[in-house]
Design an enzyme around this catalytic site. Structure first.
Site: not given
Ligand SMILES: *[C@@H]1O[C@H](CO)[C@@H](O)[C@H](O)[C@H]1NC(C)=O
Ligand SMILES: *[C@@H]1O[C@H](CO)[C@@H](O)[C@H](O)[C@H]1NC(C)=O
Ligand SMILES: *[C@@H]1O[C@H](CO)[C@@H](O)[C@H](O)[C@H]1NC(C)=O
Length: 571
Positions: A489, A530, A549, A294, A551, A290
């Site tokens: 992540s 989108d 749009g 990152d 969701d 992780e």
């Protein structure tokens, strides 16, 4: 997204609070421990609890109003972020509250330490026997069955009636939170991958076709139009949250940059800030997937933006709340907060208490009012919370339900055919009501949804995620080896890098950074790609589908850097 799966353990027995003495008034309770925890009976009387006490801020409504004024494009105060002292004027408790709580602790022979820069959080070491008496509680030892981690919690607690107006939250009490164990981070999707020749085949918009199956910084740059040129502002920064003693391996970052960013100096690195005894040992073992992911997708994508790895220690092992509180309190001490904070850890909302969650969320509002953007991975369990699990009703992920942060979901594929990742957590909070900035977007979605999944989610809650970004099959270097990883992540640091680069352009142009993003994001839905394909899963359903749009799988969509920059410059 790091979270844990859980075993379904029958928890038939639960303690009821002992009969309340006359001046005690129940503050919080839960029927049973969350699934996955076994009750091992009363906690040892002499065990010590590090009790965090959250006092009411003297004027949180005032801070919230200011937050929206400085974050909503078109407002006269847009971009006029507050200083630490100005935020503190709203956030600090009243002298009455401080005196009442100090006197109460004093009557039990206890002295608290202030642990937040605004003074609204205190901490005190209390033996279990005393905590039981002070809070009319029954603190028991609970074992998280899967990991064997033990925590001391109570299923109910009370406060003297006169303290209810002063104390907003107490932790640890009825909030659980699952231990986060290393190695559970992003899903590892492939090992020892051969480096792809990203110039071999070119798809639409000059995006290498290989990006449909393996994501590298070059893929994100070409898909979203992210600039490769070095950022110039030195006062701008992105903070990357690190927990559970993971650290980002510098040697792996060098290898990553040499493979994927040959145009950047391979000496490009990150600064370190630690709290709660966090580490950055750089040993060859025990770095973290992780942490490496990152850092590689911030240093390697937000070209030239100063990056700080903020490393937390062991206190995070019994759940996310302490770590999340401590990191935000730690960063809020700074005169200028890092303009972006990205976190790829989370849990399930029902494991927390509404009171502590609210208090944490308020700290995010204060961070936003000071010009910082809080981004979180939305979670990898689809509609089943932070991690896929058995469920009937959808489980909102934590802390994505907080309306004062930006939740990032995951997609795969190449624009304009990006597709929701089935694991991308999304849904509606049961704690926080729908904020006005998303009312129109969510209404459009709910109308189109009709009765699908009716009863399984709370249509009046804050909908999440807000946005999304690539999150499937990222190439990272870990322990010198190329690995493929997937998860939200991947998406949060990616979106954080976009925001960091936008802030660089704004700051260089003499403008304020974006700060709390959501009012700006929902006011400019056209600046996203989108995503209308795919759906998430969970609780034996097909979850929610991506639609035109907003969701609750992909939010407003994925970033279009040029469009975001135009809107940011005009805001
Ligand atoms: C990558 O593909 C290009 C274009 O087909 C080719 O010229 C080049 O030699 C390839 N490089 C490697 C390392 O295979
Ligand atoms: C906050 O961070 C600073 C800098 O790393 C550190 O010195 C300090 O101890 C931290 N505070 C806490 C409460 O961990
Ligand atoms: C639904 O969300 C609202 C906040 O919008 C909350 O007050 C309510 O308790 C939630 N309902 C359930 C059943 O959790």
């Amino acid at each position: 997204m790091v979270a844990t799966t859980l075993f379904l353990v029958s928890l038939a027995s639960f303690a009821l609070a002992s009969p309340a003495r006359s001046n005690f008034l129940l503050h919080e309770r839960r029927d049973a421990a969350p699934s996955g925890f076994a009750n091992d009976g009363p906690a040892p009387a002499s065990a010590t609890i590090n009790l965090r006490i959250g006092l009411f801020s003297n004027n949180f409504p005032g801070l919230e109003e200011t937050l929206f004024a400085v974050s909503t494009p078109g407002s006269d105060l847009y971009g006029q972020h507050l200083s630490l002292e100005e935020a503190k004027a709203f956030m600090e408790p009243t002298t009455d509250s401080l005196n009442a709580v100090t006197a109460w602790l004093d009557s039990h022979g206890l002295q608290a330490t202030v642990i937040s820069p605004y003074g609204e959080w205190l901490s005190v070491q209390v033996p279990v026997s005393k905590a039981n008496a002070m809070l009319d509680a029954n603190f028991d030892t609970f074992t998280h069955v899967e990991t064997g981690t033990q925590v001391i919690r109570t299923l109910a607690y009370s406060l003297p009636a006169e303290l209810h107006a002063h104390i907003e939250a107490l932790h640890p009490t009825t909030g659980f939170g699952r231990p986060l164990s290393a190695g559970r981070g992003p899903v590892i999707t492939a090992h020892n991958r051969v480096v792809v020749n990203s110039t071999a085949v070119v798809g639409p918009n000059a995006v290498p076709a290989s990006c449909a199956t393996t994501v590298t910084p070059a893929c994100i740059q070409s898909m979203y139009g992210v600039p490769t040129a070095l950022a110039t502002s030195k006062t701008n920064s992105i903070a990357v949250a690190g927990f559970i003693e993971q650290f980002a391996q510098t040697a792996d970052l060098v290898t990553f940059l040499k493979r994927f960013r040959t145009d950047l100096s391979s000496a490009t690195t990150f600064a370190l800030r630690t709290f709660d005894g966090g580490v950055n040992t750089q040993g060859t073992r025990d770095a973290g997937i992780e942490a490496n992911l990152d850092i590689q997708y911030t240093v390697g994508l937000a070209s030239g933006v100063p990056i700080t790895f903020v490393s937390g220690g062991e206190t995070f092992s019994d759940g996310a709340l302490e770590g999340f509180l401590d990191i935000i309190n730690n960063l809020s001490e700074l005169a200028t907060v890092p303009q972006v904070l990205t976190t790829s850890y989370g849990e399930d909302e029902p494991d927390q208490t509404a009171a502590t969650f609210t208090k944490l969320c308020n700290a995010y509002a204060a961070y936003g009012v000071r010009g910082g953007s809080i981004l979180f991975a939305s979670g990898d369990g689809g509609v089943a919370g932070g991690q896929s699990q058995t469920c009937t009703n959808f489980i909102p992920a934590f802390p994505s339900g907080c309306p004062f942060m930006t939740s990032v979901g995951a997609v795969s594929g190449i624009p304009p055919s990006e597709t929701a990742a089935s694991f991308s957590s999304g849904g509606f909070s049961n704690v926080f009501a729908q904020p006005s900035y998303q009312a129109t977007a969510v209404k459009t979605f709910l109308t189109a949804l009709g009765t699908t999944n009716a009863g399984k989610f709370n249509a009046s809650g804050r909908g999440f995620p807000d946005v999304s970004a690539q999150g499937v099959d990222f190439d990272i270097v870990s322990g010198g080896v190329l690995e493929g990883v997937s998860g939200t992540s991947c998406s949060s640091p990616t979106f954080a890098s976009v925001v960091g680069l936008l802030n660089d352009k704004l700051i260089t142009a003499g403008k304020p950074p974006l700060g709390f993003l959501n009012p700006f994001l929902y006011a400019n839905p056209g600046m996203f790609n989108d995503v209308t394909l795919g759906h998430n899963t969970g609780c034996n359903t097909n979850g929610f589908s991506a639609r035109a749009g907003w969701d609750p799988v992909t939010g407003l969509g994925t970033p279009n850097f040029a469009a975001m920059l135009t809107a940011a410059m005009a805001a």
